[in-house]
Design a protein around this motif. Sequence first.
Motif, PDB file in Angstrom:
ATOM      1  N   THR A 270      29.335  80.587  12.063  1.00 37.14           N
ATOM      2  CA  THR A 270      30.721  80.534  11.816  1.00 37.14           C
ATOM      3  C   THR A 270      30.839  81.323  10.643  1.00 37.14           C
ATOM      4  O   THR A 270      30.398  81.575   9.654  1.00 37.14           O
ATOM      5  CB  THR A 270      31.096  78.899  11.359  1.00 37.14           C
ATOM      6  OG1 THR A 270      31.000  78.201  12.611  1.00 37.14           O
ATOM      7  CG2 THR A 270      32.752  78.910  11.196  1.00 37.14           C
ATOM      8  N   LEU A 271      32.025  82.125  10.931  1.00 41.59           N
ATOM      9  CA  LEU A 271      32.309  83.399   9.701  1.00 41.59           C
ATOM     10  C   LEU A 271      32.970  82.518   8.683  1.00 41.59           C
ATOM     11  O   LEU A 271      33.683  81.515   8.678  1.00 41.59           O
ATOM     12  CB  LEU A 271      33.628  84.067  10.301  1.00 41.59           C
ATOM     13  CG  LEU A 271      33.197  85.191  11.312  1.00 41.59           C
ATOM     14  CD1 LEU A 271      34.483  85.758  11.912  1.00 41.59           C
ATOM     15  CD2 LEU A 271      32.076  86.098  10.772  1.00 41.59           C
ATOM     16  N   THR A 272      32.526  83.015   7.367  1.00 44.34           N
ATOM     17  CA  THR A 272      33.271  82.519   6.285  1.00 44.34           C
ATOM     18  C   THR A 272      34.307  83.065   5.848  1.00 44.34           C
ATOM     19  O   THR A 272      34.842  84.136   6.231  1.00 44.34           O
ATOM     20  CB  THR A 272      32.088  82.795   4.859  1.00 44.34           C
ATOM     21  OG1 THR A 272      32.012  84.294   4.810  1.00 44.34           O
ATOM     22  CG2 THR A 272      30.740  82.257   5.232  1.00 44.34           C
ATOM     23  N   ALA A 273      35.140  82.600   4.846  1.00 44.98           N
ATOM     24  CA  ALA A 273      36.250  83.070   4.603  1.00 44.98           C
ATOM     25  C   ALA A 273      36.204  84.443   3.809  1.00 44.98           C
ATOM     26  O   ALA A 273      37.363  85.379   4.163  1.00 44.98           O
ATOM     27  CB  ALA A 273      37.119  82.096   3.638  1.00 44.98           C
ATOM     28  N   PHE A 442      41.027  86.890  -2.477  1.00 44.31           N
ATOM     29  CA  PHE A 442      40.974  85.477  -2.751  1.00 44.31           C
ATOM     30  C   PHE A 442      40.772  84.731  -1.569  1.00 44.31           C
ATOM     31  O   PHE A 442      41.870  84.356  -0.880  1.00 44.31           O
ATOM     32  CB  PHE A 442      42.397  85.259  -3.503  1.00 44.31           C
ATOM     33  CG  PHE A 442      42.626  86.153  -4.813  1.00 44.31           C
ATOM     34  CD1 PHE A 442      42.196  85.430  -5.947  1.00 44.31           C
ATOM     35  CD2 PHE A 442      42.941  87.454  -4.703  1.00 44.31           C
ATOM     36  CE1 PHE A 442      42.424  86.246  -7.081  1.00 44.31           C
ATOM     37  CE2 PHE A 442      42.949  88.200  -5.883  1.00 44.31           C
ATOM     38  CZ  PHE A 442      42.922  87.587  -7.070  1.00 44.31           C
ATOM     39  N   PRO A 443      39.666  84.138  -1.401  1.00 43.48           N
ATOM     40  CA  PRO A 443      39.533  83.543   0.180  1.00 43.48           C
ATOM     41  C   PRO A 443      40.266  82.444   0.351  1.00 43.48           C
ATOM     42  O   PRO A 443      41.006  82.138   1.429  1.00 43.48           O
ATOM     43  CB  PRO A 443      37.981  83.213  -0.002  1.00 43.48           C
ATOM     44  CG  PRO A 443      37.498  83.986  -1.131  1.00 43.48           C
ATOM     45  CD  PRO A 443      38.545  84.158  -2.059  1.00 43.48           C
ATOM     46  N   ALA A 444      40.341  81.355  -0.506  1.00 43.43           N
ATOM     47  CA  ALA A 444      41.319  80.299  -0.426  1.00 43.43           C
ATOM     48  C   ALA A 444      42.729  80.595  -0.319  1.00 43.43           C
ATOM     49  O   ALA A 444      43.474  79.782   0.407  1.00 43.43           O
ATOM     50  CB  ALA A 444      41.169  79.211  -1.634  1.00 43.43           C
ATOM     51  N   ALA A 445      43.136  81.501  -0.870  1.00 44.59           N
ATOM     52  CA  ALA A 445      44.734  82.077  -0.646  1.00 44.59           C
ATOM     53  C   ALA A 445      44.955  82.676   0.446  1.00 44.59           C
ATOM     54  O   ALA A 445      45.922  83.217   0.762  1.00 44.59           O
ATOM     55  CB  ALA A 445      45.140  82.616  -2.076  1.00 44.59           C
ATOM     56  N   GLU A 446      43.729  83.509   0.975  1.00 40.93           N
ATOM     57  CA  GLU A 446      43.906  84.278   2.173  1.00 40.93           C
ATOM     58  C   GLU A 446      44.626  85.704   1.954  1.00 40.93           C
ATOM     59  O   GLU A 446      45.330  86.029   2.205  1.00 40.93           O
ATOM     60  CB  GLU A 446      44.401  83.716   3.455  1.00 40.93           C
ATOM     61  CG  GLU A 446      43.461  82.599   3.967  1.00 40.93           C
ATOM     62  CD  GLU A 446      43.822  82.192   5.375  1.00 40.93           C
ATOM     63  OE1 GLU A 446      45.146  82.313   5.727  1.00 40.93           O
ATOM     64  OE2 GLU A 446      42.999  82.074   6.241  1.00 40.93           O
TER      65      GLU A 446
END
Length: 504
Positions: A270-273, A442-446
């Motif tokens: 699965t792709l990570t953020a 910023f992965p969590a904030a996309e």
Amino acid sequence: MFLRSFNIVLLSFIFILLTTLSETEEIEEDKPKEVIYSNSIRALSELREIENSYLEHLASYVSSLSQKVENLRTFIDSVTGSNLNSKTDPIQYVSNPLNSFGLVRRAHEDWPKFIAYTKIFKNLTVENEELQKLVNRTPSADDMREALLGMHRIEHFYDLKSSDMANGLLAGGQLGTRMTVPDCVALADFMYNQSEFRRSAEWYRLALSALNELQNSTASPFHIPNPDDLRKKFIMSRLQEGSINNLSDYLMELTQDREIPLIHLRPNPTLTAIERGCRGEFPPGPQLVCRYNSTTTPFMRIAPLKEEEISRNPLIWLYHDVIYDSEIAQLTNMTRKEMTQGTTNNYTTSGQVSRLFHVKVTDDDGGKLDKTLVNRMADISGLDVGNSTSLARINYGLGSYFPEHSDYVDIKNHPEFTEEGDRLMTFLFYLTDVPVGGSTIFPAAELAIQPKKGSALFWYNLHNDGEPNPLTRHAVCPMIMGNRWVLVKSMLNYEQMFTKPCYK
């Protein structure tokens, strides 16, 4: 009498020990310190200059030979006959990742072979000695591994086809440079050791295909592999994930066009953020506000700055045209020796400590330019910057990146930082454009921000109550093309107790 004899023996032992220590110190002083070139473009450009000197001495050596001259010239021509001439600006040359990787591999693997090859000519010791001095400065095995890791990151994070990479097509950009057979084999061996068996098989097949296309075989005594060995390694790679019952299928794959990707024999992870962000798969960001900031400090009323609101949670702004070309030239005018190896931080980056880039940190009150920049940060943020500059100048290299991390340390988990407080905010100045790769995400904030020369990213790491904001965890995508220079500074929370405004 016995005591006197004992003293004589003791003094003799001490003399021998001191002599041995002195000789050991001399050996240590003569031993060259290990240098990691791969982690910054500045260091890679120095290695390119070393290679230029190596080629000059090698060319002079070859001109004096009457035998085997064609083999030596083949190597020289394979380097200087590319699209970028050997005298091209070193930084421009190594900004191309295929050039950087080939440079590290040649210096690590090929140069020593040519030294051994040329030593048979006893009457040409002067040039040989000069060549040996240059070979002593070549990349170590650790540096070669860093270069391989960089190429692996480029392929993995951006999900590139190995055939595209070999042909110089990276993330939609055509470099006009191709990888050599030894480059492909080195990557294939590395992928195999990393248990990336499908990718290693593709690289072995590419090497075999390129080997069949070679018209000039005079270089084969040095670094051209045996085709049968490549076929065996290809089959071994496929069997690691497949079955012996499908051996005929794997043999058929060897004859296929190298442009055809190999079938996945294992489920795709699965792709990570972070991987999604680096591949440009984040949704479009919100259309917020662009304005001139003229209210933070009195000076800003005279010279307002261009402010772009990137996000409100977390609070992120991008300021445009806030650092000048003359300042950038001064900040980036450094040699590799003035910088140190930058690694991950145990407090803010989990996992094993890794080499990342080359960095120079100013921990004192800094020079005139440093103070000017810190005052500019105060104008932008309205915060108290204090007397210390603490600026970090960072240069990324071949496939260099920064894994997901926080700039805050969370003092609840690290009470040793209670006295000075956590890192309230971060300034990130972009000193160069980066054409491909190298985004701050910023992965969590996309959110993904592509570096633009002269701009500065500014964000708060903490909420109004001083608690860490996990949405500010960020990463840097692997570099592909260009020369990524950044300037970084963080400000501590307690220093801003009476100056920081509370934001909703």
